[in-house]
Design a protein around this motif. Structure first.
Motif, PDB file in Angstrom:
ATOM      1  N   PRO A 176       3.894   0.520  -5.589  1.00 16.61           N
ATOM      2  CA  PRO A 176       2.851   1.086  -4.716  1.00 16.61           C
ATOM      3  C   PRO A 176       1.451   0.698  -5.183  1.00 16.61           C
ATOM      4  O   PRO A 176       1.166   0.635  -6.383  1.00 16.61           O
ATOM      5  N   VAL A 223       5.118   2.656   1.668  1.00 15.22           N
ATOM      6  CA  VAL A 223       6.274   2.542   0.771  1.00 15.22           C
ATOM      7  C   VAL A 223       7.574   2.880   1.493  1.00 15.22           C
ATOM      8  O   VAL A 223       8.603   2.214   1.319  1.00 15.22           O
ATOM      9  N   GLY A 232      -2.635   1.657  -4.405  1.00 20.21           N
ATOM     10  CA  GLY A 232      -3.431   2.712  -3.775  1.00 20.21           C
ATOM     11  C   GLY A 232      -4.851   2.326  -3.451  1.00 20.21           C
ATOM     12  O   GLY A 232      -5.735   3.190  -3.442  1.00 20.21           O
ATOM     13  N   GLU A 284       0.844  -1.200   0.000  1.00 14.10           N
ATOM     14  CA  GLU A 284       0.000   0.000   0.000  1.00 14.10           C
ATOM     15  C   GLU A 284       0.875   1.246   0.000  1.00 14.10           C
ATOM     16  O   GLU A 284       1.898   1.305   0.681  1.00 14.10           O
ATOM     17  N   GLU A 285       0.457   2.257  -0.763  1.00 16.85           N
ATOM     18  CA  GLU A 285       1.300   3.431  -0.975  1.00 16.85           C
ATOM     19  C   GLU A 285       1.688   4.134   0.329  1.00 16.85           C
ATOM     20  O   GLU A 285       2.763   4.726   0.425  1.00 16.85           O
TER      21      GLU A 285
END
Length: 356
Positions: A77, A57, A79, A53-54
């Motif tokens: 990533p 990161v 989202g 999940e972004e």
């Protein structure tokens, strides 16, 4: 280790292309990091990519491959959390298809999915695979962990794990099954971040905090996992008497209110400005001690091998306890919160050890 389906064994060359899928959350991502080192030790020339999940990161960025270090080669990533908030937005769908295109730039030999949720299994289905690729994931739920059985239909290797299984060990079960390795001993060379990275953030002074300070991570997403305010105040007063500044971080308005309430009763305590999880690395690394409930930032301190006390009140200790360092103390257990005296004794012990 057991398997819910026949184990597929694939002949891998010296440079297999491997995809790790662990999307969230903070503690789960941290406890998945050792398998990067496990794989790299056995396949030094592998390509290792990771979908996350972004918002998480930055947890992986210290392990990015660079000159003189091979770790994660690509961070991809994802989202989904943000896209779900605007499901009918054209921008969301454009970003999703951009993610899919990025993911499918590589054809993978092995995909390792250690979350056991439909959303992470769907990422496995979207990934480009070689004809004999292994897609390994969890065959069963573990106690007190999220699991969605439908995810199994997206794997061709379903790995049975013990019902009581530490988050780190669970990742190793799936990884070892995927490569047909003997199960790695749970105490074998557990590493999270490169030593030079930990040293660098430890040398970076945390802004607005007076040394020596102790962090209290008193908040967590689930109220039942909290330790009582009375305990925190008594602990803070005892440590303040020892000459330490107590720092009370917060992540939202309700947590800020609790921090303010605790600070009002602890001499010289500080409620800092909000900081991101990324900024938390240097804040944690420079603390004399971190004391927190079962939450991601407490686990961050443990994986950085900093003096850490993990307090368990309404979650099982075996699930996430830090067992890889002499600087970690795990106190309490599900439905058995520790006493103030127990935590004070552990704090004094760790602080004394750090001085010598």
């Amino acid at each position: 280790m057991g398997s819910g389906s026949k184990v597929r064994v694939m002949k891998l060359g010296a440079s297999p292309k491997i995809l790790l899928v662990k999307l969230s959350s903070l503690g789960d991502v941290l406890h998945n990091l050792p398998i990067v080192w496990d794989i790299r030790a056995r396949f030094p020339d592998a390509q290792i990519d990771w979908v996350v999940e972004e918002g998480y990161v930055h947890l992986l960025q210290p392990l990015l491959s660079r000159d003189g270090f091979r770790g994660i080669d690509r961070i991809i990533p994802f989202g989904l959390r943000r896209w779900k908030k605007s499901l009918f937005s054209l921008d969301s769908w454009c970003e999703f298809f951009a993610f899919k295109k990025n993911l499918q730039q590589v054809s993978y030999d092995v995909i390792i999915e250690t979350q056991g949720l439909l959303k992470s299994a769907l990422v496995c289905s979207l990934a480009k695979k070689n004809p004999e690729a292994i897609v390994a994931g969890l065959a069963n739920a573990t106690e007190y962990s999220g699991y969605e059985p439908i995810a199994r239909i997206f794997y061709n290797q379903c790995v049975q794990v013990p019902s009581q299984c530490h988050a780190l060990d669970r990742s190793r079960y799936v990884t070892c099954s995927a490569f047909d390795w003997p199960l790695i001993d749970r105490l074998e060379d557990i590493r999270f971040y490169p030593n030079d990275y930990v040293q660098a953030i430890s040398a970076k002074q945390a802004v607005g905090m007076r040394q020596p300070y102790i962090l209290f991570f008193h908040s967590t997403a689930r109220e039942a996992k909290r330790w009582s305010n009375q305990h925190w105040v008594a602990l803070g007063m005892a440590l303040s008497d020892q000459g330490y500044q107590v720092v009370l971080p917060w992540g939202n308005a309700s947590e800020r209110a609790v921090s303010d309430e605790l600070a009002a009763h602890i001499p010289n305590a500080v409620v800092p400005q909000a900081f991101s999880i990324e900024e938390a690395f240097s804040v944690v690394a420079n603390a004399a001690l971190v004391i927190g409930v079962d939450t991601g930032l407490t686990h961050l301190s443990a994986v950085l091998n900093k003096p850490t006390i993990e307090i368990y009140c309404d979650s099982p200790r075996w699930k996430t306890e830090g067992y890889w360092s002499d600087l970690i103390r795990n106190i309490g257990d599900i439905k058995v919160p520790p006493s103030t005296d127990d935590v004070i004794a552990s704090a004094i012990e760790l602080l004394s050890a750090a001085k010598h």
